[in-house]
Design a protein around this motif. Structure first.
Motif, short mmCIF file in Angstrom:
data_model
loop_
_atom_site.label_atom_id
_atom_site.label_comp_id
_atom_site.label_asym_id
_atom_site.label_seq_id
_atom_site.Cartn_x
_atom_site.Cartn_y
_atom_site.Cartn_z
N LYS A 140 32.27 32.22 42.19
CA LYS A 140 32.06 33.41 41.38
C LYS A 140 32.21 33.05 39.91
O LYS A 140 32.96 32.12 39.55
CB LYS A 140 33.11 34.48 41.72
CG LYS A 140 33.21 34.80 43.19
CD LYS A 140 33.95 36.10 43.42
CE LYS A 140 35.20 35.92 44.23
NZ LYS A 140 35.71 37.16 44.81
N THR A 163 33.82 34.77 37.63
CA THR A 163 35.19 34.97 37.14
C THR A 163 36.14 33.88 37.63
O THR A 163 37.10 33.54 36.94
CB THR A 163 35.74 36.37 37.52
OG1 THR A 163 35.62 36.54 38.94
CG2 THR A 163 34.97 37.47 36.81
N GLU A 164 35.88 33.32 38.82
CA GLU A 164 36.67 32.16 39.25
C GLU A 164 36.45 31.00 38.29
O GLU A 164 37.41 30.34 37.84
CB GLU A 164 36.22 31.70 40.65
CG GLU A 164 36.70 32.54 41.81
CD GLU A 164 36.15 32.07 43.16
OE1 GLU A 164 36.57 32.63 44.17
OE2 GLU A 164 35.27 31.17 43.19
N ARG A 198 43.18 34.54 42.40
CA ARG A 198 43.25 35.51 43.48
C ARG A 198 42.65 36.84 43.02
O ARG A 198 42.91 37.31 41.91
CB ARG A 198 44.70 35.76 43.89
CG ARG A 198 44.83 36.50 45.23
CD ARG A 198 45.97 37.48 45.27
NE ARG A 198 45.76 38.53 44.29
CZ ARG A 198 44.88 39.52 44.43
NH1 ARG A 198 44.11 39.60 45.49
NH2 ARG A 198 44.73 40.43 43.47
N THR A 237 39.79 37.73 42.07
CA THR A 237 38.70 37.79 41.10
C THR A 237 37.60 38.64 41.70
O THR A 237 37.32 38.57 42.90
CB THR A 237 38.15 36.39 40.79
OG1 THR A 237 38.00 35.69 42.01
CG2 THR A 237 39.09 35.63 39.88
N VAL A 238 36.97 39.43 40.86
CA VAL A 238 36.10 40.47 41.38
C VAL A 238 34.72 39.93 41.74
O VAL A 238 34.20 40.19 42.80
CB VAL A 238 35.99 41.61 40.36
CG1 VAL A 238 35.09 42.71 40.90
CG2 VAL A 238 37.37 42.15 40.07
N TRP A 239 34.09 39.19 40.80
CA TRP A 239 32.76 38.67 41.08
C TRP A 239 32.51 37.38 40.31
O TRP A 239 33.19 37.10 39.37
CB TRP A 239 31.65 39.67 40.76
CG TRP A 239 31.77 40.50 39.52
CD1 TRP A 239 32.13 41.82 39.46
CD2 TRP A 239 31.48 40.12 38.16
NE1 TRP A 239 32.10 42.26 38.18
CE2 TRP A 239 31.70 41.25 37.36
CE3 TRP A 239 31.08 38.93 37.54
CZ2 TRP A 239 31.54 41.23 35.96
CZ3 TRP A 239 30.92 38.91 36.16
CH2 TRP A 239 31.14 40.05 35.39
N TYR A 258 39.06 41.15 32.62
CA TYR A 258 38.37 41.51 33.86
C TYR A 258 37.27 42.54 33.62
O TYR A 258 37.39 43.40 32.77
CB TYR A 258 39.37 42.04 34.90
CG TYR A 258 40.01 40.91 35.64
CD1 TYR A 258 39.29 40.19 36.58
CD2 TYR A 258 41.31 40.54 35.37
CE1 TYR A 258 39.87 39.13 37.25
CE2 TYR A 258 41.90 39.48 36.04
CZ TYR A 258 41.17 38.78 36.98
OH TYR A 258 41.75 37.74 37.64
N THR A 311 28.94 43.75 41.04
CA THR A 311 29.37 43.84 42.44
C THR A 311 29.96 42.50 42.92
O THR A 311 29.75 41.49 42.27
CB THR A 311 28.16 44.18 43.32
OG1 THR A 311 27.22 43.10 43.21
CG2 THR A 311 27.50 45.47 42.90
N PRO A 312 30.66 42.48 44.05
CA PRO A 312 30.97 43.60 44.94
C PRO A 312 32.09 44.47 44.37
O PRO A 312 33.02 43.95 43.74
CB PRO A 312 31.45 42.90 46.21
CG PRO A 312 32.06 41.63 45.71
CD PRO A 312 31.24 41.22 44.53
N PHE A 326 41.69 44.36 46.06
CA PHE A 326 41.23 44.60 44.70
C PHE A 326 42.38 45.03 43.79
O PHE A 326 43.17 45.89 44.14
CB PHE A 326 40.11 45.65 44.69
CG PHE A 326 38.83 45.12 45.26
CD1 PHE A 326 37.86 44.57 44.44
CD2 PHE A 326 38.60 45.10 46.63
CE1 PHE A 326 36.69 44.04 44.96
CE2 PHE A 326 37.44 44.57 47.16
CZ PHE A 326 36.48 44.03 46.33
#
Lengths: 362, 362
Positions: free
Chosen positions: A73, A75-76, A358, A360-362, B3, B17-18, B338
């Motif tokens: 991802k 954000t990772e 940990r 991370t959203v996308w 974020y 997403t997601p 999340f």
């Protein structure tokens, strides 16, 4: 909130549960063994951070000889870039304005950043985002049998490679696959043919990246691949033992749990539910193995309870309040549930690391 | 790390997403409907925070008339106590010195705190921790058919109730059960007999707490219960629709996902993998429903990919880059993945709330 993470020096017998713990020596041995194998066979090794999501472990992997990191991802990748890593491959189709904008900013900060694409739509989005002054490297993702993402034929890979090469802001970097387990021969055929087709067009294919932990030690059966990516090997888990990738002595992660109830003769309940182990079965019919109690089966999970069927357990099962060690089916999803990870050597806590990426959203 | 949470006012079509999103109106309606039902039948209602883990939603539930909260872990209760909630039932056997010490500290800060116990071992630990100056309320957990924790008979419940009553630092508060779905009749028999046996010994049983969302609307079939606990009802999910608890119009949570690949005619890939949906099947054979595409089946998940089988999908499935709405099988485990939760009204983001108790350890 003053979280109850154990201090270094704490014996594992004293930690509160449920808690995953990582054996330092097994971790180091897993890193060394895989790196030695890749070195021996002339493959670049690119560990996938999805399993641990911890910068300090990625540093151990690079110190051992890994060429760079694999993220899934944007954000990772941002988090690992922030931690100083400068060679990152994101093995994902990046789509949509928000992610593309962040990817562009990331590309200006990371010396070697690359992504993958398996469609004209993905390539068009990348092409309209990047420009020749700071081009992005793109690999074409190929489906060599895993039936997830990827173009279906070498011919289709070449068509997309040409699209990438034609975009001023993109650089064709090579091809990538996430193969099916046991599919080395199929991978080799696909990669070799793609390289040959590209060569016939006068196109170089510098990186041919294959991956996966389960049959990592078959990577030498794919001579056309220049690098291998793997994540799970670093901790290993029950599925890796079943796949023959490692033995029980190579399991670096266990989840320590407490027996919280013994409601009936044939039933125990542990405090590691689906919010500690996850419900990943990976082909098993139960939710993890209890170390030392082979006949005890974790037959169901609720969020904070694991129900253990003792009807086929021949050893006397521990009483209420006792600790047990659970081998998770799948380690990568356990990591993602915990803010921090506890490490130990011979049962004494050595360090507690933040799971940097940990959630991370996308 | 900056974020990428969306700002209020953002249309859902623009979010990356997601991402799980919560419909404000459905959330409010779910809270109101269940509270009205409990009010109508004279049951106290105690929402379980495991589903949302958000103090602001717990406040909505109490404002609607709930008597207090249900938590599953000491650290969850700590977070809600910190947020000002003063009536908390932890439905768990609390064991071990670390948790008992934190529980004791918590009991001095929360006006009405209670836990459950189903064994002499648990009661002994509690009894040695608490003293008469600040006693802890303990309910006896009863197994009325769910085959998880709990004493097996009313007679065993009474024996443990006497142990609690005999401990200077403990107060017997009543009985609690997490029943099997469809087990109202069995629950009533167990509770009524326990109350009668206690009464014969001159013991009061003030709280008789039953629970669960799936057949919450059968709570009136358990006249002996004084209160009902439920979590999932607040968001609802695919399993709740199947159970007949609600309709598709009551689903407050969807996971917005992007179509990231269309590698073959009969296959699409979404970016909601097991680190967004979890692998919870809850009896289904696929990993969530795609809103508006009934024949499309999420047949496998890897961590960041959902593979969709389109072979039985009669509608034209969206192309790469399009968004779809996934109804998760189980909402409670999605919340826990999340850091924050995005709320909307008619598709426009209204607020972003921190998932206050996400990732609490024990």
């Amino acid at each position: 909130m003053n979280y109850p993470w154990p201090e270094p020096g704490t014996p594992l017998e004293q930690i509160a549960t449920p808690m995953p713990v990582i054996d330092e020596d097994r971790l180091a041995a897993n890193i060394a063994r895989v790196q030695a194998y890749c070195d021996q066979h002339g493959k670049a090794f690119r560990p996938h951070i999805k399993t641990h999501k911890i910068a300090a472990i990625a540093r151990q992997q690079l110190d051992a000889g890994a060429v760079g990191l694999n993220c899934q991802k944007v954000t990772e990748a941002e988090i690992f870039a922030e931690a100083g890593f400068d060679d990152i491959l994101i093995t994902y189709n990046i789509l949509g304005p928000a992610k593309l904008a962040r990817l562009k900013a990331l590309n200006s900060r990371v010396a070697k950043l690359a992504v993958v694409a398996d469609s004209e739509v993905t390539i068009a989005g990348l092409a309209s985002t990047f420009s020749a002054d700071q081009p992005l490297t793109v690999l074409i993702e190929c489906d060599t049998g895993a039936r997830r993402c990827g173009v279906q034929t070498p011919e289709a890979a070449v068509l997309l490679a040409e699209k990438v090469a034609a975009a001023p802001g993109l650089r064709f970097g090579g091809i990538m696959t996430y193969p099916a387990v046991g599919g080395a021969a199929e991978v080799e055929v696909f990669l070799a043919r793609t390289v040959a087709l590209l060569s016939a067009k006068g196109m170089d294919c510098p990186v041919r990246s294959s991956g996966g932990s389960p049959d990592l030690f078959a990577a030498h059966l794919v001579p056309s691949a220049t690098e291998h990516r793997a994540g799970t090997y670093v901790y290993n888990d029950r599925s890796m033992v079943r796949a023959g990738h490692c033995s029980a002595d190579d399991l670096a992660m266990h989840v320590i749990a407490t027996v919280v109830s013994r409601p009936a003769e044939d039933r125990a309940v542990l405090d590691c539910g689906s919010k500690a182990l996850t419900s990943d079965l990976l082909g098993f019919t139960d939710y993890g193995a209890i170390h030392g109690f082979e006949g005890a089966r974790i037959v169901s999970l609720s969020e904070e309870h694991a129900v253990v069927d003792l009807s086929t357990c021949t050893e006397p099962f521990p009483q209420i309040g006792s600790l047990v060690k659970v081998v998770p089916n799948h380690t990568c999803v356990v990591s993602n549930l915990f803010e921090r990870m506890v490490f130990h050597r011979n049962g004494i806590v050595t360090r507690v690391e933040k799971v940097d990426a940990r959630g991370t959203v996308w």
